[in-house]
Design an enzyme around this catalytic site. Structure first.
Site, PDB file in Angstrom:
ATOM      1  CE1 TYR A 143      -3.162  -2.868  -0.060  1.00 62.14           C
ATOM      2  CE2 TYR A 143      -3.541  -2.597   2.290  1.00 62.14           C
ATOM      3  CZ  TYR A 143      -3.796  -3.259   1.110  1.00 62.14           C
ATOM      4  OH  TYR A 143      -4.697  -4.303   1.085  1.00 62.14           O
TER       5      TYR A 143
ATOM      6  CB  SER B 292     -13.742  -4.327  -1.326  1.00 61.22           C
ATOM      7  OG  SER B 292     -12.491  -3.761  -1.600  1.00 61.22           O
TER       8      SER B 292
ATOM      9  CG  LEU C  78     -19.203  -0.605   2.736  1.00 70.23           C
ATOM     10  CD1 LEU C  78     -18.868   0.732   3.387  1.00 70.23           C
ATOM     11  CD2 LEU C  78     -20.670  -0.936   2.904  1.00 70.23           C
ATOM     12  N   GLY C  79     -18.139  -2.784  -1.581  1.00 68.80           N
ATOM     13  CA  GLY C  79     -17.926  -2.712  -3.031  1.00 68.80           C
ATOM     14  C   GLY C  79     -17.088  -1.525  -3.439  1.00 68.80           C
ATOM     15  NE  ARG C  80     -12.018  -3.071  -5.508  1.00 67.96           N
ATOM     16  CZ  ARG C  80     -10.956  -3.451  -4.817  1.00 67.96           C
ATOM     17  NH1 ARG C  80     -10.383  -2.607  -3.991  1.00 67.96           N
ATOM     18  NH2 ARG C  80     -10.474  -4.673  -4.923  1.00 67.96           N
TER      19      ARG C  80
END
Length: 336
Positions: free
Chosen positions: A61, A211, A213-215
């Site tokens: 990251y 993810s 929240l679906g990104r």
């Protein structure tokens, strides 16, 4: 609506950890404009104060490598803060001139572990994941080195990310896996259909949903691809482009309808659904803003009825998501 912390056991023999954790990736990488370390630290501290003490990072990251680990390490050097946090990081991916590459070589595993300890300013890592499997190296070689690191006390528990059923079994045979980190949400429910959830339950492996929240898509905050900031990699991800974006809004709208009827936000509904999949599920949503963090935390007070769960499952089964999860440049490793 109560927001008491929910705890779940990590793996078959692990400790109790916060079921709603915090994914720190977006503080340093991939999601558009970055803010100051001081602002990021405020978000991390707020998450911990609210009980989201299961903190997830990775050495990839950045760039540069280790950027996100060092951001968190600046807080973990405070021993009182460290005592409150269950810190998770990952190895296996690295930046090269030709994009993101993967390595599971034992010498790289050890080298990255030592770097992570330095970056995080800790004596040991609570949960250390193989971020992606290097299929040019027998997985047994990678996991024998991880077993050594565990025996040396440099890591407490081990995990694997986005692995196949066979890879999970082979790695687990060397030394127990406590967690599988995998993308999971109403628009990525694959593990419920491909046998991976079953093998994890057979072996006593927790599911850590990244993810969830679906990104950010399932929050309903985005109405078109133009809503993403310059430099946000979602702009080049197939699911967020053109006709795919429009088609995928059907899922968002259907979930929002249920959330509205219940008097909660789409994010709260979605996170509650993820955590309702079983006591072996942990979710690690991320955000750069405290207001969204508080919205996510509100999901801990949401109880979904059997009928509501069935309605959401029906939506997930009926409305199929369009587009791949990653753009072509990352398809060989599914990088994040």
């Amino acid at each position: 609506m109560s927001s008491e912390v929910i705890y779940r056991q990590l793996g078959r023999n692990g400790p109790k950890v916060a079921a709603l954790g915090f994914g720190a990736m977006g503080l340093s990488a991939f999601y558009g404009n970055q803010v100051s370390d001081a602002e990021n630290h405020e978000v991390i501290k707020a998450a911990v104060e609210e009980g989201c003490t299961f903190i997830d990072t990775s050495n990839i990251y950045g760039p540069p490598m280790g950027k996100n680990e060092r951001l968190i390490g600046a807080l973990l050097k405070d021993l009182e803060f460290r005592s409150r946090v269950f810190i998770c990081t990952k190895f296996g991916l690295y930046f090269s001139e030709n994009g993101v590459k993967v390595s599971g070589k034992p010498e790289d595993v050890r080298g990255w572990c030592e770097e992570a300890l330095t970056n995080l300013q800790v004596d040991y890592i609570d949960l250390y994941y193989q971020h992606r499997v290097d299929r040019s190296v027998p997985i047994e070689e990678t996991w024998k080195e991880l077993k050594k690191l565990k025996e040396e006390g440099k890591v407490k528990y081990l995990g694997i990310s986005e692995a196949t059923e066979e890879e999970i079994r082979r790695a687990h045979a060397i030394t127990p896996i406590s967690a599988l980190q995998i993308e999971f949400s109403p628009w990525t429910p694959d593990i419920k259909e491909n046998g991976i959830l079953e093998v994890c339950r057979e072996l006593g492996i927790s599911i850590v949903a990244y993810s969830p929240l679906g990104r950010g898509f399932l929050t309903g905050a985005y109405k078109s691809p133009a809503d993403f900031e310059e430099g946000d990699y979602r702009r080049i991800t197939p699911r967020f482009q053109g006709e795919a974006f429009k088609e995928n809004l059907k899922l968002v709208d259907a979930l929002k309808e249920i959330a509205d009827k219940k008097g909660i936000t789409p994010a709260q509904l979605t996170l509650a659904w993820v955590l309702a999949q079983g006591d072996d599920f942990i979710a690690i949503p991320g955000t750069k803003k405290i207001k969204y963090l508080k919205d996510n935390i509100g999901s801990r007070g949401v109880t979904l009825t059997t009928e509501e769960l069935q309605s959401i499952d029906e939506i997930v089964n009926r409305i199929k998501v369009v587009g791949e999860r990653y753009e072509t440049g990352f398809s060989n490793v599914n990088a994040f």
